[in-house]
Scaffold this active site. Structure first.
Site, PDB file in Angstrom:
ATOM      1  CD  GLN A 145      -3.086  -0.444  -0.050  1.00  0.00           C
ATOM      2  OE1 GLN A 145      -3.175   0.742  -0.361  1.00  0.00           O
ATOM      3  NE2 GLN A 145      -3.783  -1.396  -0.660  1.00  0.00           N
ATOM      4  CB  SER A 146       4.150   1.946  -1.540  1.00  0.00           C
ATOM      5  OG  SER A 146       4.943   3.065  -1.842  1.00  0.00           O
ATOM      6  CG  ASN A 147       0.677   6.570   1.027  1.00  0.00           C
ATOM      7  OD1 ASN A 147      -0.465   6.252   0.754  1.00  0.00           O
ATOM      8  ND2 ASN A 147       1.149   6.562   2.274  1.00  0.00           N
ATOM      9  CB  CYS A 149       4.379   2.445  -5.226  1.00  0.00           C
ATOM     10  SG  CYS A 149       5.966   1.701  -4.737  1.00  0.00           S
TER      11      CYS A 149
END
Length: 425
Positions: A145-147, A149
């Protein structure tokens, strides 16, 4: 007199004086200095006007650093306009603060929608470098859930670049479709190529080796990849928050306010490197306090020092930033108490914090205030909200029990009813 012509910039017609050559030369030099000064001011006004009406969005432009940062090296040559800046600052009415303590909020969570949060500021510089190097695709890496990325995927598509994301997930899910929750929905909608890696493999191989492996694969296919590290945190990305300090500096000068402290979450190190370096060099001089949500403070002191050394800043990280541990059970893992804190702050102030970064940082700040009230009494604090709202969608099941304030509306039978009365918009 001021004349107009084919040039976009004004110029002066210098009359021919009837006096001596030396005096004439002196007059001309003064006229020219005045003309250049006025032209420079008008250019700045024009640039500010264009930015104010949003016409510079997605444009690439030459970069000039703040006057107090011109000794740093290397200085970026260009920057892309990817965010909606300046982001607002407002007072944050948190409960149970120490005596005479004020907390204000810098809303970097509203720097955009698809492309929002603190990562946008770093990407403005990183994407300009990628385009300058002739890249046709971007590689980056992060959690499932990387912001960062998600922001990178959107920025790449805006600039007509393909994007490859290496996303870390659990070993039981690494062979399954990752779904469309939160950041994943945006990433997949904009066409990012998602490569899954288990946490165990990630821990053994490392982010640098993984991105280099994918880079070599793409190079062999004839592509021109540009690698952005975890969180966009390298010395070039650090300029994003050096520039943010210039923005805050201008805001406080206009409002005739000042801050004693800056508080922010720390996940990859680039944001705190830029904030602490910028604050120490500028007129702001606010002490930066970082709450780490992964790894430990010693790791981040060393990492930030590397970023500072990469800019030839000649400063010790320990002297400009205070880093405290706020990771709890681990990165992106939340207890029920932490999620209740996010819910309670939203209910009390209307500000929604993400559970991975700003939620843990705000919780750490209030805990420190409770344990050490004298340390914070009478201080004016600027808290940087770094975004990450989409990450909340991954916590829906955990949050459900704490937000059960609903019921079916009870409409008494005496209220008149007629088919077709209510329009279904």
């Amino acid at each position: 007199m001021l004349c107009s012509g084919s040039s976009a910039l004004p110029y002066f017609r210098i009359p021919t004086p009837t006096i001596g050559k030396n005096h004439l030369f002196g007059q001309q030099k003064r006229f020219l200095r005045f003309t250049f000064s006025l032209s420079s001011q008008l250019q700045k006004m024009e640039a500010n006007t264009i930015r104010a009406v949003g016409l510079d969005f997605l444009t690439k432009k030459p970069y000039s650093p703040p006057s107090w940062a011109t000794h740093l090296s290397p200085i970026p040559s260009h920057v892309f306009s990817l965010g909606h800046f300046p982001t607002p600052i407002h007072k944050w009415n948190l409960p149970n603060l120490p005596n005479n303590t004020e907390v204000w909020l810098k809303r970097d969570d509203v720097s955009g929608m698809q492309l929002s949060g603190n990562k946008v500021r770093k990407l403005e510089f990183l994407m300009a470098d990628a385009v300058a190097q002739g890249a046709d695709c971007i590689i980056t890496i992060g959690g499932i859930q990387s912001n960062h990325c998600r922001a990178t995927a959107v920025a790449a598509r805006y600039l007509n670049l393909d994007c490859y994301l290496i996303l870390r997930t659990s070993k039981v899910l690494v062979d399954q479709d990752p779904g469309l929750t939160g950041n994943l929905l945006v990433e997949r909608l904009v066409g990012a190529h998602v490569e899954l890696i288990s946490k165990e493999e990630y821990a053994k191989i490392g982010s640098v080796a993984l991105t280099n492996h994918l880079k070599e694969k793409l190079l062999n296919e004839g592509r021109r990849p540009y690698v952005i590290p975890v969180g966009g945190s390298n010395s070039l990305g650090t300029w994003g928050y050096i520039e943010a300090i210039r923005e805050v500096e201008q805001q406080v000068q206009t409002a005739k306010e000042n801050f004693d402290d800056i508080v922010v979450a720390c996940g990859s190190g680039g944001t705190i490197a830029g904030l602490s370096l910028g604050s120490s060099l500028s007129s702001l001089k606010a002490k930066v306090h970082a709450f780490s949500v992964c790894d430990d403070p010693n790791y981040f002191y060393d990492f930030v020092q590397g970023l500072l050394d990469g800019l030839e800043a000649s400063v010790n990280a320990h002297d400009i930033v205070d880093i405290q541990n706020a990771k709890g059970l681990g990165y992106a893992i939340n207890t029920s108490e932490e999620l209740k804190f996010v819910k309670d702050i939203a209910a009390a102030t209307g500000v929604i914090l993400d559970p991975v970064y700003s939620g843990k940082a705000a919780s750490g700040l209030l805990k420190d205030m409770k344990e050490n009230p004298k340390k914070w009494e009478g201080r004016k604090i600027l808290f940087i909200h770094t975004g990450g709202l989409l990450g909340l969608y991954d916590k829906v099941e955990q949050l459900a029990s704490s937000v059960g304030n609903w019921h079916r509306m009870d409409v008494h039978e005496s209220v008149p009813r007629k088919d077709g009365t209510g329009k279904m918009f």
